[in-house]
Design a protein around this motif. Structure first.
Motif, PDB file in Angstrom:
ATOM      1  N   LEU A  24       0.863  -1.182   0.000  1.00 53.38           N
ATOM      2  CA  LEU A  24       0.000   0.000   0.000  1.00 53.38           C
ATOM      3  C   LEU A  24       0.895   1.225   0.000  1.00 53.38           C
ATOM      4  CD1 LEU A  24      -2.567  -0.963   2.804  1.00 53.38           C
ATOM      5  CD2 LEU A  24      -2.878  -1.222   0.357  1.00 53.38           C
ATOM      6  N   SER A  25       0.835   2.017  -1.066  1.00 51.34           N
ATOM      7  CA  SER A  25       1.578   3.272  -1.051  1.00 51.34           C
ATOM      8  C   SER A  25       0.841   4.269  -0.166  1.00 51.34           C
ATOM      9  CB  SER A  25       1.731   3.823  -2.471  1.00 51.34           C
ATOM     10  OG  SER A  25       0.507   4.364  -2.934  1.00 51.34           O
ATOM     11  N   THR A  40      -5.648   4.799   0.107  1.00 51.22           N
ATOM     12  CA  THR A  40      -5.013   3.559   0.553  1.00 51.22           C
ATOM     13  C   THR A  40      -5.105   3.415   2.075  1.00 51.22           C
ATOM     14  OG1 THR A  40      -2.906   4.759   0.400  1.00 51.22           O
ATOM     15  CG2 THR A  40      -3.454   3.251  -1.399  1.00 51.22           C
ATOM     16  N   THR A  52       4.430  -1.150   3.243  1.00 51.45           N
ATOM     17  CA  THR A  52       3.939   0.212   3.051  1.00 51.45           C
ATOM     18  C   THR A  52       5.027   1.235   3.330  1.00 51.45           C
ATOM     19  OG1 THR A  52       2.183   1.796   3.623  1.00 51.45           O
ATOM     20  CG2 THR A  52       3.068   0.439   5.423  1.00 51.45           C
TER      21      THR A  52
END
Length: 258
Positions: free
Chosen positions: A102-103, A108, A125
C-alpha cells in the motif's frame, strides 16, 4: 459546428489529456488560430480551463499546482464516501495469506481499515499512518513491513532508504495512491522523490491496482509514477466522467466503478 459545441469539445479534450496546444485544436476543428484563442479565452473566463502560452491546461478545483503537495489531514476529509466505496471494492480483491503493498495516501489508508480483517496478510507500506492502522488492529497473523525513509507533507516515506528497502521485496499486488491521472501524463504525484519510491513499488508488484476517486481525473502532478498501460485495474467511483471512462478503459487492464 456552433461556437458553444466547439468550446464543449475543446473542454473535453483538455480534460482528457490534461492540456492541449492551440495548433492541435486548429487542426482538429479546421478553424483559425484566432477563433481557437477566443474559445480558450471564453472558457478561461468561466473558470473551466487555464490558458497557458500556446494552449490550455486543466484547472485544479483546489487551486493546486503540479508541485503543490496537500497534507494528509487536508486530503482525508475529501470524497470520504467515494473512498470508502472504492476501498471496499479493492479489499474484495485481496485473498488471505497474500503479500500486498500500500503506497501512502488517504484512499489507501481507507483501504487499510478494510484489510485488517483479512487473515494472514503481509503488508508492505511507505506510510506510517497505514502501518499504524494494522498495529492498532493487533492481529498476530498479519506482518507489516514499514520501509523507512524521509517523510513528505502527505506522510509518505520516500527517498533512497525507502527505495533500497522496496527493491529487496516482492509482493502479489500493489494498491497505488495517486495525486492525479490524465491520458497524457498517466498517474502522477507532485513530489519527485515520492514518484521514485512509488515506481520501486510498481516494479516489486505482480499486479498494479490504482484506487482513485473521480476528482483525481484531470489533475497533473509534476512527476509521472506509471503510465495507464501499466495498471492492471483502476477502481474509481460513479462521478468519473464518461470521457475519462473511455480513456481508462482503452488503456488499463480493467476499469471498475465502485
Amino acid at each position: 459546428m456552433l461556437a458553444r459545441q466547439r468550446q464543449q469539445a475543446i473542454l473535453e479534450l483538455v480534460r482528457l489529456n490534461g492540456g492541449i496546444r492551440v495548433v492541435e485544436l486548429v487542426r482538429a476543428f479546421g478553424v483559425s488560430d484566432i477563433t481557437i484563442r477566443r474559445d480558450l479565452e471564453t472558457l478561461a473566463e468561466r473558470g473551466l480551463l487555464a490558458k497557458v502560452h500556446g494552449g490550455a491546461t486543466v484547472v485544479d478545483p483546489a487551486g493546486i499546482g503540479s508541485t503543490d503537495e496537500p497534507g494528509f489531514t487536508a486530503k482525508s476529509g475529501h470524497q470520504q464516501e467515494e473512498k470508502r466505496a472504492i476501498a471496499r471494492r479493492a479489499a474484495s480483491m485481496v485473498r488471505p495469506g497474500t503479500a500486498v503493498a500500500l503506497s501512502a495516501g488517504t484512499t489507501t489508508w481507507t483501504l487499510a481499515h478494510q484489510l485488517v480483517t483479512v487473515p494472514g496478510l503481509t503488508v508492505v507500506t511507505n506510510s506510517v499512518r497505514i502501518a499504524d492502522v494494522f498495529q492498532h488492529a493487533g492481529r498476530p497473523d498479519q506482518t507489516v513491513v514499514l520501509t523507512g525513509g524521509v517523510r513528505t507533507p502527505s506522510d509518505a516515506l520516500v527517498g533512497p532508504v525507502a527505495v533500497a528497502a522496496i527493491r529487496l521485496l516482492n509482493v502479489d499486488v500493489l494498491f497505488l495512491g495517486v495525486h492525479g491521472m490524465t491520458a497524457r501524463a498517466g498517474f502522477t504525484t507532485p513530489n519527485m522523490m515520492e514518484a521514485e519510491t512509488d515506481r520501486a513499488l510498481v516494479e516489486a508488484a505482480g499486479r498494479l491496482v490504482v484506487p482513485a476517486d473521480h476528482t483525481k481525473w484531470g489533475t497533473v502532478g509534476i512527476s509521472t509514477i506509471a503510465r495507464f498501460a501499466e495498471a492492471d485495474v483502476v477502481i474509481s467511483d460513479s462521478g468519473l466522467p464518461e470521457s475519462a471512462r473511455r480513456a481508462l478503459a482503452e488503456h488499463v487492464g480493467e476499469l471498475v466503478i465502485a
